[in-house]
Structure formats: C-alpha cells, structure tokens
Design an enzyme around this catalytic site. Sequence first.
Site, PDB file in Angstrom:
ATOM      1  N   LYS A  94      33.564  54.799   6.693  1.00 26.35           N
ATOM      2  CA  LYS A  94      34.773  53.955   7.406  1.00 26.35           C
ATOM      3  C   LYS A  94      35.244  52.940   6.228  1.00 26.35           C
ATOM      4  CE  LYS A  94      34.626  50.790  10.697  1.00 26.35           C
ATOM      5  NZ  LYS A  94      35.084  49.467  10.428  1.00 26.35           N
ATOM      6  N   ASN A  95      34.083  52.067   5.892  1.00 22.65           N
ATOM      7  CA  ASN A  95      34.251  51.062   5.176  1.00 22.65           C
ATOM      8  C   ASN A  95      34.371  50.712   3.727  1.00 22.65           C
ATOM      9  OD1 ASN A  95      34.367  49.649   7.448  1.00 22.65           O
ATOM     10  ND2 ASN A  95      32.082  48.657   7.526  1.00 22.65           N
TER      11      ASN A  95
ATOM     12  N   CYS B 183      37.925  43.233  15.769  1.00 28.50           N
ATOM     13  CA  CYS B 183      37.392  43.433  16.843  1.00 28.50           C
ATOM     14  C   CYS B 183      36.669  42.154  17.054  1.00 28.50           C
ATOM     15  CB  CYS B 183      36.380  44.627  16.925  1.00 28.50           C
ATOM     16  SG  CYS B 183      35.458  44.508  15.297  1.00 28.50           S
TER      17      CYS B 183
ATOM     18  N   ASP C 145      26.334  44.993  10.446  1.00 29.36           N
ATOM     19  CA  ASP C 145      26.714  46.416  11.320  1.00 29.36           C
ATOM     20  C   ASP C 145      25.612  47.126  11.697  1.00 29.36           C
ATOM     21  OD1 ASP C 145      29.448  46.903   9.008  1.00 29.36           O
ATOM     22  OD2 ASP C 145      29.278  45.438  10.531  1.00 29.36           O
TER      23      ASP C 145
ATOM     24  N   ARG D 156      37.312  35.718  12.104  1.00 28.89           N
ATOM     25  CA  ARG D 156      37.639  36.763  11.239  1.00 28.89           C
ATOM     26  C   ARG D 156      38.800  36.430  10.276  1.00 28.89           C
ATOM     27  NH1 ARG D 156      36.077  41.931  12.429  1.00 28.89           N
ATOM     28  NH2 ARG D 156      35.965  42.254  10.208  1.00 28.89           N
ATOM     29  N   PRO D 157      38.597  34.822   9.863  1.00 25.07           N
ATOM     30  CA  PRO D 157      39.824  34.315   8.983  1.00 25.07           C
ATOM     31  C   PRO D 157      40.118  35.020   7.592  1.00 25.07           C
ATOM     32  CG  PRO D 157      37.787  33.045   8.714  1.00 25.07           C
ATOM     33  CD  PRO D 157      37.722  33.970   9.678  1.00 25.07           C
TER      34      PRO D 157
ATOM     35  N   ARG E  31      42.204  45.119  11.450  1.00 25.20           N
ATOM     36  CA  ARG E  31      41.765  44.214  10.671  1.00 25.20           C
ATOM     37  C   ARG E  31      42.173  44.635   9.138  1.00 25.20           C
ATOM     38  NH1 ARG E  31      39.993  39.519   9.271  1.00 25.20           N
ATOM     39  NH2 ARG E  31      38.716  39.446   7.350  1.00 25.20           N
TER      40      ARG E  31
ATOM     41  N   ARG F  35      36.472  53.878  16.757  1.00 23.47           N
ATOM     42  CA  ARG F  35      36.779  53.055  15.394  1.00 23.47           C
ATOM     43  C   ARG F  35      35.696  53.417  14.263  1.00 23.47           C
ATOM     44  NH1 ARG F  35      38.430  47.141  16.343  1.00 23.47           N
ATOM     45  NH2 ARG F  35      38.765  47.554  14.026  1.00 23.47           N
TER      46      ARG F  35
ATOM     47  N   ASP G 193      41.127  33.215   4.667  1.00 18.05           N
ATOM     48  CA  ASP G 193      41.474  32.128   3.992  1.00 18.05           C
ATOM     49  C   ASP G 193      40.942  32.429   2.421  1.00 18.05           C
ATOM     50  OD1 ASP G 193      39.164  31.963   5.384  1.00 18.05           O
ATOM     51  OD2 ASP G 193      38.520  30.295   4.114  1.00 18.05           O
ATOM     52  N   LEU G 194      39.655  33.014   2.295  1.00 18.13           N
ATOM     53  CA  LEU G 194      39.238  33.374   0.906  1.00 18.13           C
ATOM     54  C   LEU G 194      40.396  34.555   0.220  1.00 18.13           C
ATOM     55  CD1 LEU G 194      35.341  33.820   1.941  1.00 18.13           C
ATOM     56  CD2 LEU G 194      36.716  31.798   1.243  1.00 18.13           C
TER      57      LEU G 194
HETATM   58  C1  EPZ Z   1      33.800  43.960   6.302  1.00 15.16           C
HETATM   59  O1  EPZ Z   1      34.306  43.251   7.134  1.00 15.16           O
HETATM   60  C2  EPZ Z   1      33.314  45.271   7.303  1.00 15.16           C
HETATM   61  N1  EPZ Z   1      34.809  45.796   7.503  1.00 15.16           N
HETATM   62  C3  EPZ Z   1      32.842  44.924   8.510  1.00 15.16           C
HETATM   63  O2  EPZ Z   1      32.542  46.137   9.117  1.00 15.16           O
HETATM   64  C4  EPZ Z   1      31.396  44.274   7.983  1.00 15.16           C
HETATM   65  O3  EPZ Z   1      30.630  43.876   9.264  1.00 15.16           O
HETATM   66  C5  EPZ Z   1      31.687  43.244   7.153  1.00 15.16           C
HETATM   67  O4  EPZ Z   1      32.645  43.572   6.130  1.00 15.16           O
HETATM   68  C6  EPZ Z   1      30.184  42.662   6.722  1.00 15.16           C
HETATM   69  O5  EPZ Z   1      29.649  43.485   5.810  1.00 15.16           O
HETATM   70  C7  EPZ Z   1      35.629  46.691   6.586  1.00 15.16           C
HETATM   71  O6  EPZ Z   1      35.267  46.958   5.492  1.00 15.16           O
HETATM   72  C8  EPZ Z   1      36.615  47.238   6.999  1.00 15.16           C
HETATM   73  P1  EPZ Z   1      33.555  39.830   5.050  1.00 15.16           P
HETATM   74  P2  EPZ Z   1      35.085  41.764   6.469  1.00 15.16           P
HETATM   75  O7  EPZ Z   1      35.045  39.411   4.764  1.00 15.16           O
HETATM   76  O8  EPZ Z   1      35.737  42.220   5.223  1.00 15.16           O
HETATM   77  C9  EPZ Z   1      34.011  35.092   6.666  1.00 15.16           C
HETATM   78  C10 EPZ Z   1      32.431  47.336  11.218  1.00 15.16           C
HETATM   79  O9  EPZ Z   1      31.711  47.345  12.043  1.00 15.16           O
HETATM   80  N2  EPZ Z   1      35.159  35.169   5.929  1.00 15.16           N
HETATM   81  O10 EPZ Z   1      32.457  39.731   4.219  1.00 15.16           O
HETATM   82  O11 EPZ Z   1      36.120  41.153   7.660  1.00 15.16           O
HETATM   83  C11 EPZ Z   1      34.065  36.000   8.035  1.00 15.16           C
HETATM   84  O12 EPZ Z   1      34.596  35.144   9.170  1.00 15.16           O
HETATM   85  C12 EPZ Z   1      33.008  45.888  10.602  1.00 15.16           C
HETATM   86  O13 EPZ Z   1      32.171  48.136  10.342  1.00 15.16           O
HETATM   87  C13 EPZ Z   1      36.011  33.899   5.843  1.00 15.16           C
HETATM   88  O14 EPZ Z   1      35.488  32.974   6.269  1.00 15.16           O
HETATM   89  O15 EPZ Z   1      33.843  40.900   6.328  1.00 15.16           O
HETATM   90  C14 EPZ Z   1      32.651  36.389   8.352  1.00 15.16           C
HETATM   91  O16 EPZ Z   1      31.875  35.403   9.047  1.00 15.16           O
HETATM   92  C15 EPZ Z   1      32.894  44.978  11.332  1.00 15.16           C
HETATM   93  N3  EPZ Z   1      37.119  34.063   5.203  1.00 15.16           N
HETATM   94  C16 EPZ Z   1      32.096  36.555   6.980  1.00 15.16           C
HETATM   95  O17 EPZ Z   1      33.086  35.846   6.165  1.00 15.16           O
HETATM   96  C17 EPZ Z   1      37.557  34.915   5.000  1.00 15.16           C
HETATM   97  O18 EPZ Z   1      38.774  35.009   4.074  1.00 15.16           O
HETATM   98  C18 EPZ Z   1      31.981  38.065   6.369  1.00 15.16           C
HETATM   99  O19 EPZ Z   1      33.073  38.470   6.422  1.00 15.16           O
HETATM  100  C19 EPZ Z   1      36.620  36.169   4.769  1.00 15.16           C
HETATM  101  C20 EPZ Z   1      35.784  36.313   5.421  1.00 15.16           C
END
Ligand code: EPZ
Length: 418
Positions: free
Chosen positions: A22-23, A116, A305, A121-122, A92, A397, A124-125
């Site tokens: 999925k990801n 979810c 995950d 889930r910001p 998202r 999902r 900002d990055l």
């Molecule tokens: C991806 O989410 C996956 N989703 C998530 O899978 C997975 O848990 C996650 O990566 C970590 O491996 C998809 O690929 C669709 P991150 P993503 O940006 O991109 C913070 C599932 O169950 N952050 O690495 O949202 C954020 O809040 C889902 O399949 C910021 O602060 O993950 C989190 O605490 C759930 N600012 C951390 O970083 C930002 O701009 C990791 O988020 C972006 C993220």
Amino acid sequence: MAKLIIEGGHTLKGQITVHGAKNAALPILAAAMLVPEPVRISNCPRLTDVENMAGLLRALGCRAEWVEDDLLIDAGSARTAELPEGLAGSIRSSVFLLGPLLGRFGAAEAPYPGGCDIGHRPVDLHLKGFRAMGVKVDEASGRIRCLGRPKGGAEIALEYPSVGATENLLMAACGAEEDTVLVNPAREPEIDDLMNFLNGAGFELRREGSSRIRIRGGRRSHGTAHAIVPDRIEAGTYLAAAAITGGHLLIRGARREHLSALLTALREAGCRIRLEGTDLDIEGPERPRELRRLATQPYPGFPTDMQSQMFALCTVAKGTSVLEENVFEDRFRHGAELVRMGADCLIRGRSAVIRGVKHLHGAQVTAHDLRGGAALALAGLRAEGITVVERAERIDRGYMNFAATLRSVGAAIRREDD
Ligand code: EPZ
C-alpha cells in the site's frame, strides 16, 4: 460500516501470499501525474486508499482504470492542479500529489490532508522542502496553495527522515531543471520502489550512501510499466498471526531483507522462522516470550506499522514487555481495546508496559486505525470466546480480503457489513 466476528482458539496453518505494498502504491500512483504518457502498474493492491487515490487522479483529469490486476494510468490529459475538497480531505495520501503536481505544472493546491488517528500528522517538512525549492507556499484558509516550478541546484536537508516528505520532495525535484540533493531522506523500501518507478519513466534518481538522494534535473519522462514491491507490513501482520496463535504459516512473496527488525523480534518472542527464497516459514510458540524492549524507529529500525500487532502478541507473553512508539505521538489506542479483552498494560506517553496474561477473553472492541484494527483481530484469534471488532472497514485501508485470508488458514472469522 463493517465488523469482524472472531471465535478464538484456532491455530493457523497453511500459506499466504502477500500483495503489493500500500505504502508504495500510493506515492507511485501520485508520481504517475509526472508522466504525460500511459503507465501500467502491476501487483497493485485493491485497497480503499488506492481506490481513493485513483479517484483523485481522475478528478485531476487523468485516466485511471483497472485491467485485470493492473492499474493503467494516463496523466496525459491531466488538466488541473487543484484537488477537490470532498475526497482529498479523507486520505492522508492526497498530500502526495502536491509534489508531482508541482513537478508537472508548477502549481498545486490541496486541502489539509486527513489521515487515521495515530497523531496530528503535520506536513510542515513537506512545505519547508517545497519552499527550499523556491516554491511559494500559502497555507491560509485551510488549504495548501503552492505556486512556482521547483528550482534545482539545492541541497535540502530534512530535519527528520519523514517518509511522505521524502517522497513528495523527490517527486517535485523531478520537475526541476537542475539537480537536487535530499539530505537525511527516509530509507523505507517503498521509497526505493518509487525511485525505481520514476527511473523507469525516464527520470534519474539514486541514493548516494544512506543519507543522500540525488535527483537529476532536466529529464524528460515517458510511459513505463512497474510492479509494486511486496507489502512488508502485510507480511509482518500474518507472521504475527502465526506467532499469536502458535500456528504454522508459509508467507510467500515477501522480501526478507525488508523484515529484518521484525524477524529478530519474532524470534525473541520464541518463533521458529525458516527463510526459503522469498518464502518465510514461521512456527509460533505455545506461549510467546516477552519482548524486553521494543522501540519503533525509521527504517531499518523496527517499523511503527507493526507496533500494534506486536503489542497484541505481548499481551499473552510469559513475562513483561516494554514497547516504545517513537514515530507517532498517539499510536497506542489499541491498548484500551485490548484491556477490554483482559490485557494488563500501562501506557504512559510513548511507552507501554505490558504484563503478559495467560488468557485473553473475547469482547466487543473498536478499530481506531488500520494497524490497530488488525492487532485487535489477532488478539481475537487467541482469545477465549467471541471477539467483535467494530469499524473493521478501517482495516480494509491496508489489507485486501483480511478476514477471508485468515479464514483460508483456519481462523474462525467472518465479516458483517452494515
Ligand atoms: C508513512 O506515513 C506511511 N503512510 C505510514 O503508514 C507509516 O507509518 C509512516 O510513513 C512511517 O513509516 C504512507 O506511506 C501512506 P512520516 P507518513 O512522514 O509519510 C512527523 C500505515 O499504517 N512528521 O515518516 O505520514 C509525523 O507526525 C501508515 O500504513 C512531521 O512532524 O510518515 C510522524 O510523527 C500509518 N512533519 C513522523 O514524522 C511532517 O511534515 C513520521 O511521519 C511529516 C511528518
């Protein structure tokens, strides 16, 4: 809405073949927007989030249709860079379209993405990286408005190896005339699958060691065909199902090199795991051993995950386990549901102390997110009596035919759709 009704106490036996990830599928479908010619995505999982993403592409003027198990996308006719309110807000992954829209059109607009409930889930990055590429980003009025073609020639350092930000920024950089280097990018395998897709479409991206990705500028793209990488989290979830039921499963088609941290934890819990090519043969113990300390980290660390599934396993372990959730700030909501089934756990912030109990009992519980929902189902496979998992549509999902797959290896589980 849907619910799963599970009668516990059946050990699982048989084989399961994993689907495409999925990801990986979600960012790759978004990346198709960069290519003004037809692309063919095979091994694409038919999940609600994937169907939603295909809907977003159609709303942007692309053709997206299933031909057997392949998804054909033609973004040649894409005509707008503005995502509709309704659908985009629900997932998202809609935020993944900002990068490719910028790379293709030099403009992108989307509502703040939903997601979810595992944290706020910001993004900002993502936006900081776009600005570093010279894109004008406006966040007023609850929408994200980006304007300007991404400029290359920069090194963009991510303060955290965010998966989504890495994917969005490398897709935006594909539209730049000069090279871009991402520093401290995420290392998840789904990102390499996205890069393989983009390279197959004529772009040029490559990792330079573990902490840099170079995206060549000025490349022109063309149509391509790509097979999605196997889903390591789906594979891991069924490995955990064998572990919690003391069963014996053959999990086929996974990439073992993507599962190292999980396999180590499952062995610590007492599972016997044999690796045979792309097959993983796992036998669960009569009763799992505790995990003294399990901390989720960015890849190649233990995957967030898989945290909730291992949490469920720990609830019936012989001793006390300590889990740390270091990636998301609110990813223990399955804990309260497991307590309803007789689990003994103490959750404080990002840590959970789980004292294993001999027996869980069936209860009515609610899936708060897709992985937490899968974890409750796994607990139900072990619990005495009947467990009902409400809001099971959230599990759809991330898992194709979840109940049918478990039933095919001996679980007493059925699904009811309201
Ligand atoms: C991806 O989410 C996956 N989703 C998530 O899978 C997975 O848990 C996650 O990566 C970590 O491996 C998809 O690929 C669709 P991150 P993503 O940006 O991109 C913070 C599932 O169950 N952050 O690495 O949202 C954020 O809040 C889902 O399949 C910021 O602060 O993950 C989190 O605490 C759930 N600012 C951390 O970083 C930002 O701009 C990791 O988020 C972006 C993220």
